[in-house]
Write a protein that holds these residues in place. Sequence first.
Motif, mmCIF file in Angstrom:
data_model
loop_
_atom_site.group_PDB
_atom_site.id
_atom_site.type_symbol
_atom_site.label_atom_id
_atom_site.label_comp_id
_atom_site.label_asym_id
_atom_site.label_seq_id
_atom_site.Cartn_x
_atom_site.Cartn_y
_atom_site.Cartn_z
ATOM 1 N N LEU A 185 45.537 -83.549 19.339
ATOM 2 C CA LEU A 185 45.543 -84.562 18.285
ATOM 3 C C LEU A 185 45.373 -83.907 16.917
ATOM 4 N N GLU A 186 44.443 -82.980 16.822
ATOM 5 C CA GLU A 186 44.209 -82.288 15.559
ATOM 6 C C GLU A 186 45.435 -81.479 15.149
ATOM 7 N N GLN A 187 46.077 -80.863 16.126
ATOM 8 C CA GLN A 187 47.288 -80.088 15.840
ATOM 9 C C GLN A 187 48.406 -80.993 15.335
ATOM 10 N N ALA A 188 48.531 -82.182 15.929
ATOM 11 C CA ALA A 188 49.560 -83.130 15.505
ATOM 12 C C ALA A 188 49.324 -83.584 14.069
ATOM 13 N N ILE A 189 48.076 -83.826 13.715
ATOM 14 C CA ILE A 189 47.754 -84.217 12.344
ATOM 15 C C ILE A 189 48.135 -83.113 11.373
ATOM 16 N N ARG A 190 47.821 -81.878 11.717
ATOM 17 C CA ARG A 190 48.173 -80.753 10.848
ATOM 18 C C ARG A 190 49.687 -80.620 10.700
ATOM 19 N N THR A 191 50.422 -80.924 11.764
ATOM 20 C CA THR A 191 51.882 -80.845 11.707
ATOM 21 C C THR A 191 52.434 -81.838 10.699
ATOM 22 N N LEU A 192 51.935 -83.082 10.726
ATOM 23 C CA LEU A 192 52.408 -84.084 9.765
ATOM 24 C C LEU A 192 51.990 -83.728 8.345
ATOM 25 N N GLU A 193 50.802 -83.174 8.199
ATOM 26 C CA GLU A 193 50.369 -82.734 6.871
ATOM 27 C C GLU A 193 51.313 -81.673 6.319
ATOM 28 N N SER A 194 51.729 -80.750 7.172
ATOM 29 C CA SER A 194 52.640 -79.691 6.749
ATOM 30 C C SER A 194 54.005 -80.252 6.382
ATOM 31 N N ILE A 195 54.500 -81.204 7.176
ATOM 32 C CA ILE A 195 55.794 -81.826 6.880
ATOM 33 C C ILE A 195 55.735 -82.542 5.540
ATOM 34 N N SER A 196 54.633 -83.263 5.296
ATOM 35 C CA SER A 196 54.484 -83.988 4.043
ATOM 36 C C SER A 196 54.446 -83.039 2.849
ATOM 37 N N ALA A 197 53.808 -81.890 3.030
ATOM 38 C CA ALA A 197 53.656 -80.949 1.920
ATOM 39 C C ALA A 197 54.919 -80.151 1.644
ATOM 40 N N THR A 198 55.659 -79.803 2.703
ATOM 41 C CA THR A 198 56.801 -78.900 2.544
ATOM 42 C C THR A 198 58.151 -79.567 2.733
ATOM 43 N N GLY A 199 58.164 -80.715 3.436
ATOM 44 C CA GLY A 199 59.437 -81.364 3.757
ATOM 45 C C GLY A 199 60.178 -80.698 4.892
ATOM 46 N N VAL A 200 59.562 -79.703 5.519
ATOM 47 C CA VAL A 200 60.204 -78.963 6.606
ATOM 48 C C VAL A 200 59.725 -79.511 7.947
ATOM 49 N N ILE A 201 60.675 -79.962 8.772
ATOM 50 C CA ILE A 201 60.358 -80.480 10.097
ATOM 51 C C ILE A 201 60.545 -79.349 11.108
ATOM 52 N N PRO A 202 59.524 -78.999 11.865
ATOM 53 C CA PRO A 202 59.655 -77.893 12.816
ATOM 54 C C PRO A 202 60.612 -78.247 13.950
ATOM 55 N N PRO A 203 61.229 -77.248 14.581
ATOM 56 C CA PRO A 203 62.102 -77.513 15.733
ATOM 57 C C PRO A 203 61.318 -78.239 16.825
ATOM 58 N N THR A 204 61.991 -79.130 17.518
ATOM 59 C CA THR A 204 61.319 -79.901 18.558
ATOM 60 C C THR A 204 62.228 -80.096 19.755
ATOM 61 N N GLU A 205 61.647 -80.165 20.934
ATOM 62 C CA GLU A 205 62.382 -80.540 22.131
ATOM 63 C C GLU A 205 62.361 -82.055 22.256
ATOM 64 N N GLN A 206 63.441 -82.616 22.784
ATOM 65 C CA GLN A 206 63.490 -84.052 22.988
ATOM 66 C C GLN A 206 62.636 -84.430 24.198
ATOM 67 N N PRO A 207 62.099 -85.646 24.218
ATOM 68 C CA PRO A 207 61.282 -86.060 25.368
ATOM 69 C C PRO A 207 62.108 -86.106 26.647
ATOM 70 N N VAL A 208 61.436 -85.918 27.758
ATOM 71 C CA VAL A 208 62.111 -85.948 29.061
ATOM 72 C C VAL A 208 62.643 -87.351 29.330
ATOM 73 N N LYS A 209 63.891 -87.438 29.736
ATOM 74 C CA LYS A 209 64.473 -88.737 30.054
ATOM 75 C C LYS A 209 63.919 -89.236 31.386
ATOM 76 N N ARG A 210 63.673 -90.538 31.437
ATOM 77 C CA ARG A 210 63.085 -91.139 32.629
ATOM 78 C C ARG A 210 63.996 -92.231 33.169
ATOM 79 N N THR A 211 63.766 -92.597 34.393
ATOM 80 C CA THR A 211 64.549 -93.632 35.054
ATOM 81 C C THR A 211 63.772 -94.942 35.055
ATOM 82 N N ALA A 212 64.422 -96.012 34.650
ATOM 83 C CA ALA A 212 63.765 -97.317 34.656
ATOM 84 C C ALA A 212 63.447 -97.740 36.082
#
Length: 261
Positions: A185-212
């Motif tokens: 949770l703390e790491q996620a908060i720091r990530t958004l703080e960094s995005i807000s400050a720099t405008g740079v979105i870090p590379p991310t993997e897409q969530p795993v697709k699931r079956t309904a």
Amino acid sequence: MSMIVTLSGMSTSGKTTFAKAMGDHPQFRKPVSVTTRAMREGEVDGVDYHFVTPETFNAMIANDELLEYEASHTAMYGTSAAEVERILSQGMSVLPILEPEGVISMQAIAAKRNLPFVSVYIDADMPVIMSRFFGRLDEEKAKKGEVNYLPHANRLKVMLEQEMLWPERTTWGLVLSNLQAPGRLEQAIRTLESISATGVIPPTEQPVKRTAITQWSAQDLASLLEQHYVNASSGAKFWALLSASTQLAKDPEPDSHVIHI
């Protein structure tokens, strides 16, 4: 910098916890949504939601006062243009919790305003989600002395049939997984703080697709919930049953629809 950051994720995935954790951050503000659902005990109009009648909500739609809106369970929810403009005009970033359709609408609004935009998907392993779901049963039992299983089953049915497919509804700008793990949770908060400050979105993997999971009626789910809860079973075991039922539905054998618990 001002930006629009949307939060999405299945029920009990941790998105509301994350939004509350961001609530004290000076740069981010969660817009107060408009809803037609009844006010719950302890809620305050204008703080938790703007509570309106269905007639007022429909009038807001007709007058183009809502940037996005949708039906969720038994009520309508929407984000007003005035609320978003109020937050942006103060130089802060908007942090709404939205379903995928609302995310797509907000992305178009951000593009029109030439504002930075990032769609955040809060993911969690299904045993974790089910364990948290069982936690809601604990809360009701502690508060009321008993559990009305059918409303929980109706919500669970939406989770299994609709929310399970959310990962593939759009391409997510940032995926944050298993925020219940130590330090996440703390790491996620720091990530958004960094995005807000720099405008740079870090590379991310897409969530795993699931079956309904569509083979259960709400009444059957209510019965299953009650049996597992009364027997003090875990959310993880309950998910094992549901996921096994999906495999059986794909490859049926004689009497395979009967699942013993």
